[in-house]
Design a protein around this motif. Structure first.
Motif, PDB file in Angstrom:
ATOM      1  N   PRO A  93       0.819  -1.227   0.000  1.00 24.08           N
ATOM      2  CA  PRO A  93       0.000   0.000   0.000  1.00 24.08           C
ATOM      3  C   PRO A  93       0.850   1.274   0.000  1.00 24.08           C
ATOM      4  CG  PRO A  93      -0.870  -1.576   1.562  1.00 24.08           C
ATOM      5  CD  PRO A  93       0.436  -2.131   1.101  1.00 24.08           C
ATOM      6  N   GLN A  94       1.935   1.290   0.768  1.00 25.51           N
ATOM      7  CA  GLN A  94       2.806   2.459   0.784  1.00 25.51           C
ATOM      8  C   GLN A  94       3.434   2.701  -0.582  1.00 25.51           C
ATOM      9  OE1 GLN A  94       5.605   1.840   3.990  1.00 25.51           O
ATOM     10  NE2 GLN A  94       4.379   3.027   5.422  1.00 25.51           N
ATOM     11  N   TYR A  95       3.880   1.626  -1.228  1.00 20.64           N
ATOM     12  CA  TYR A  95       4.500   1.771  -2.543  1.00 20.64           C
ATOM     13  C   TYR A  95       3.500   2.342  -3.553  1.00 20.64           C
ATOM     14  CZ  TYR A  95       7.213   0.709  -6.720  1.00 20.64           C
ATOM     15  OH  TYR A  95       7.916   0.817  -7.901  1.00 20.64           O
ATOM     16  N   ILE A  96       2.263   1.873  -3.513  1.00 17.11           N
ATOM     17  CA  ILE A  96       1.237   2.380  -4.438  1.00 17.11           C
ATOM     18  C   ILE A  96       0.978   3.859  -4.189  1.00 17.11           C
ATOM     19  CG2 ILE A  96      -1.199   2.200  -5.071  1.00 17.11           C
ATOM     20  CD1 ILE A  96      -1.025  -0.798  -4.458  1.00 17.11           C
ATOM     21  N   GLU A 106       4.198  10.259  -7.269  1.00 15.03           N
ATOM     22  CA  GLU A 106       5.389  10.451  -8.109  1.00 15.03           C
ATOM     23  C   GLU A 106       6.618  10.767  -7.260  1.00 15.03           C
ATOM     24  OE1 GLU A 106       4.486  13.382 -11.048  1.00 15.03           O
ATOM     25  OE2 GLU A 106       3.010  12.111 -12.083  1.00 15.03           O
ATOM     26  N   TRP A 107       6.764  10.022  -6.168  1.00 16.43           N
ATOM     27  CA  TRP A 107       7.910  10.190  -5.283  1.00 16.43           C
ATOM     28  C   TRP A 107       8.991   9.136  -5.504  1.00 16.43           C
ATOM     29  CZ3 TRP A 107       5.599  11.349   0.269  1.00 16.43           C
ATOM     30  CH2 TRP A 107       5.019  12.625   0.242  1.00 16.43           C
ATOM     31  N   LEU A 108       8.763   8.217  -6.435  1.00 13.28           N
ATOM     32  CA  LEU A 108       9.741   7.159  -6.654  1.00 13.28           C
ATOM     33  C   LEU A 108      11.054   7.730  -7.176  1.00 13.28           C
ATOM     34  CD1 LEU A 108       7.515   4.345  -8.213  1.00 13.28           C
ATOM     35  CD2 LEU A 108       8.014   4.825  -5.800  1.00 13.28           C
ATOM     36  N   ASN A 109      12.145   7.003  -6.894  1.00 11.81           N
ATOM     37  CA  ASN A 109      13.497   7.404  -7.264  1.00 11.81           C
ATOM     38  C   ASN A 109      13.895   8.729  -6.609  1.00 11.81           C
ATOM     39  OD1 ASN A 109      15.971   6.891  -8.506  1.00 11.81           O
ATOM     40  ND2 ASN A 109      15.444   8.109 -10.311  1.00 11.81           N
ATOM     41  N   SER A 110      13.440   8.909  -5.384  1.00 17.10           N
ATOM     42  CA  SER A 110      13.826  10.082  -4.594  1.00 17.10           C
ATOM     43  C   SER A 110      13.864   9.681  -3.120  1.00 17.10           C
ATOM     44  CB  SER A 110      12.836  11.233  -4.795  1.00 17.10           C
ATOM     45  OG  SER A 110      11.598  10.949  -4.190  1.00 17.10           O
ATOM     46  N   LEU A 111      14.354  10.563  -2.280  1.00 19.62           N
ATOM     47  CA  LEU A 111      14.429  10.282  -0.851  1.00 19.62           C
ATOM     48  C   LEU A 111      13.107  10.511  -0.126  1.00 19.62           C
ATOM     49  CD1 LEU A 111      17.910  11.829   0.110  1.00 19.62           C
ATOM     50  CD2 LEU A 111      17.358   9.429  -0.351  1.00 19.62           C
ATOM     51  N   ALA A 171      19.825   0.139   6.429  1.00 22.42           N
ATOM     52  CA  ALA A 171      18.598  -0.198   5.704  1.00 22.42           C
ATOM     53  C   ALA A 171      18.892  -0.564   4.250  1.00 22.42           C
ATOM     54  CB  ALA A 171      17.619   0.971   5.755  1.00 22.42           C
ATOM     55  N   LEU A 172      18.260  -1.616   3.783  1.00 22.99           N
ATOM     56  CA  LEU A 172      18.421  -2.043   2.388  1.00 22.99           C
ATOM     57  C   LEU A 172      17.089  -2.118   1.659  1.00 22.99           C
ATOM     58  CD1 LEU A 172      20.115  -3.163   0.045  1.00 22.99           C
ATOM     59  CD2 LEU A 172      19.828  -5.449   1.041  1.00 22.99           C
ATOM     60  N   LEU A 173      16.062  -2.660   2.319  1.00 31.42           N
ATOM     61  CA  LEU A 173      14.788  -2.894   1.637  1.00 31.42           C
ATOM     62  C   LEU A 173      14.165  -1.598   1.133  1.00 31.42           C
ATOM     63  CD1 LEU A 173      12.659  -4.897   0.753  1.00 31.42           C
ATOM     64  CD2 LEU A 173      11.606  -4.708   3.019  1.00 31.42           C
ATOM     65  N   GLY A 174      14.096  -0.583   1.978  1.00 35.55           N
ATOM     66  CA  GLY A 174      13.494   0.692   1.563  1.00 35.55           C
ATOM     67  C   GLY A 174      14.202   1.316   0.375  1.00 35.55           C
ATOM     68  N   PRO A 175      15.519   1.513   0.426  1.00 34.95           N
ATOM     69  CA  PRO A 175      16.231   2.067  -0.735  1.00 34.95           C
ATOM     70  C   PRO A 175      16.090   1.229  -1.993  1.00 34.95           C
ATOM     71  CG  PRO A 175      17.587   2.264   1.222  1.00 34.95           C
ATOM     72  CD  PRO A 175      16.375   1.465   1.620  1.00 34.95           C
ATOM     73  N   VAL A 176      16.072  -0.107  -1.837  1.00 30.24           N
ATOM     74  CA  VAL A 176      15.915  -0.969  -3.019  1.00 30.24           C
ATOM     75  C   VAL A 176      14.552  -0.753  -3.667  1.00 30.24           C
ATOM     76  CG1 VAL A 176      15.614  -3.375  -3.735  1.00 30.24           C
ATOM     77  CG2 VAL A 176      17.562  -2.730  -2.320  1.00 30.24           C
ATOM     78  N   LEU A 177      13.515  -0.528  -2.855  1.00 34.41           N
ATOM     79  CA  LEU A 177      12.166  -0.337  -3.378  1.00 34.41           C
ATOM     80  C   LEU A 177      12.021   0.987  -4.118  1.00 34.41           C
ATOM     81  CD1 LEU A 177       9.855  -1.645  -0.505  1.00 34.41           C
ATOM     82  CD2 LEU A 177      10.108  -2.622  -2.789  1.00 34.41           C
ATOM     83  N   TYR A 178      12.626   2.046  -3.587  1.00 29.54           N
ATOM     84  CA  TYR A 178      12.289   3.384  -4.058  1.00 29.54           C
ATOM     85  C   TYR A 178      13.394   4.079  -4.864  1.00 29.54           C
ATOM     86  CZ  TYR A 178       8.517   2.769  -0.708  1.00 29.54           C
ATOM     87  OH  TYR A 178       7.424   2.293  -0.024  1.00 29.54           O
ATOM     88  N   LEU A 179      14.621   3.594  -4.817  1.00 27.10           N
ATOM     89  CA  LEU A 179      15.717   4.252  -5.529  1.00 27.10           C
ATOM     90  C   LEU A 179      16.115   3.422  -6.748  1.00 27.10           C
ATOM     91  CD1 LEU A 179      17.952   5.365  -2.511  1.00 27.10           C
ATOM     92  CD2 LEU A 179      16.159   6.663  -3.692  1.00 27.10           C
ATOM     93  N   ASN A 180      16.103   4.049  -7.915  1.00 24.30           N
ATOM     94  CA  ASN A 180      16.421   3.346  -9.158  1.00 24.30           C
ATOM     95  C   ASN A 180      17.715   3.832  -9.808  1.00 24.30           C
ATOM     96  OD1 ASN A 180      13.899   2.022  -8.920  1.00 24.30           O
ATOM     97  ND2 ASN A 180      12.878   3.772  -9.885  1.00 24.30           N
ATOM     98  N   SER A 181      18.135   5.051  -9.527  1.00 25.49           N
ATOM     99  CA  SER A 181      19.327   5.620 -10.139  1.00 25.49           C
ATOM    100  C   SER A 181      20.559   5.299  -9.297  1.00 25.49           C
ATOM    101  CB  SER A 181      19.179   7.137 -10.278  1.00 25.49           C
ATOM    102  OG  SER A 181      20.381   7.717 -10.727  1.00 25.49           O
ATOM    103  N   PRO A 182      21.635   4.729  -9.912  1.00 25.13           N
ATOM    104  CA  PRO A 182      22.862   4.424  -9.145  1.00 25.13           C
ATOM    105  C   PRO A 182      23.448   5.632  -8.433  1.00 25.13           C
ATOM    106  CG  PRO A 182      22.920   3.358 -11.291  1.00 25.13           C
ATOM    107  CD  PRO A 182      21.725   4.261 -11.297  1.00 25.13           C
TER     108      PRO A 182
END
Length: 279
Positions: free
Chosen positions: A127-130, A136-141, A211-222
């Protein structure tokens, strides 16, 4: 005296043995960071590297995807700082409300907060990811930082328990002197709960840094990766994994953790022992 001496030696031998057992994984990691990648698991029984490969740290610091490891450390420091401030400040304000203020439904909302403390993170992950995707907060902090400014249940409970140990007579004396609710919080409560705040800040640092799971879910740019994601990128399913560089950078990322622990360990003990065990 002889019996006391035997107990003393027995106690210290047992504690020392457990300490060595607990430290062995870190010692193995440190020694492996100086080994050739292809020999790390072949010579796993031998702690001492032969030969000593110092270039693992150089190769690891070069990073991945055209970004040096310093970039990942910088990203993590920014994330940790923003999250730490948000969690500590918001949790302190909420805890003060539960511990000192009177309002309708106080017991109900405190119970709801405690329920969220026991709620597994996996339940709210989708639900949080949706929600964050629609914002439009994906790939950001933003998905990692902004929720921290709405309180953290564990820290709220910890600080509530600490505030309850402070005599209410101090609040009443402050009211007589003309202090309002905010002044009581700022001038009376806040200075007295520093151990609890330090404990919350230290735990926030540890949890966010690792933390690994949160950054993996929301950060796409190296270029926005954190150190935990960068370490994972040293491993490859298609080519040879650079274990030496990964272990070397793992040692580097552990340095801040050890420094924070040894500098502030007394606050952890004081904060937990004073607040965590009182009902």
């Amino acid at each position: 005296m002889k019996k006391k001496s035997v107990k003393w030696w027995t106690y210290h031998v047992l504690v020392g043995g457990f300490a060595i057992l607990m430290l062995y994984p870190f010692i193995w990691l440190l020694m492996s960071s100086f080994k050739e990648s292809s020999t790390i698991f072949v010579t796993a029984k031998s702690l001492i590297p032969d030969p000593w490969i110092w270039t693992n740290f150089v190769e690891g610091w070069k990073g991945i995807g055209g970004n040096s490891f310093g970039v990942f450390i910088k990203n993590t420091v920014i994330l940790v700082a923003l999250t730490l401030v948000g969690q500590v400040v918001s949790s302190t304000l909420v805890a003060y409300g539960f511990a000192r203020l009177q309002f309708r439904g106080k017991a109900f909302w405190f119970a709801i907060m405690m329920v969220t403390l026991m709620l597994p993170g996996e339940v709210v992950m989708i639900p949080q990811y949706i929600i964050f995707a629609k914002l439009e907060w994906l790939n950001s902090l933003k998905p990692l930082v902004i929720p921290a400014y709405f309180g953290t249940p564990f820290f709220i409970f910890l600080i509530v328990q600490f505030i309850r140990t402070i005599p209410r007579e101090l609040d009443e004396a402050a009211i007589i002197d003309g202090c309002n609710t905010f002044n009581i919080f700022y001038k009376i409560i806040l200075p007295l709960i520093k151990p609890a705040l330090a404990t919350a800040a230290i735990f926030s640092f540890y949890w966010t840094w690792d933390a690994l799971l949160g950054p993996v879910l929301y950060l796409n740019s190296p270029a926005k990766y954190t150190v935990s994601m960068a370490l994972n990128m040293f491993l490859s399913n298609e080519t040879v994994s650079n274990w030496g560089a990964m272990f070397a950078m793992s040692v580097v990322t552990l340095v801040p953790v050890f420094v924070i622990f040894f500098l502030f360990q007394r606050y952890i003990v004081e904060g937990m022992s004073t607040s965590g065990l009182k009902g």
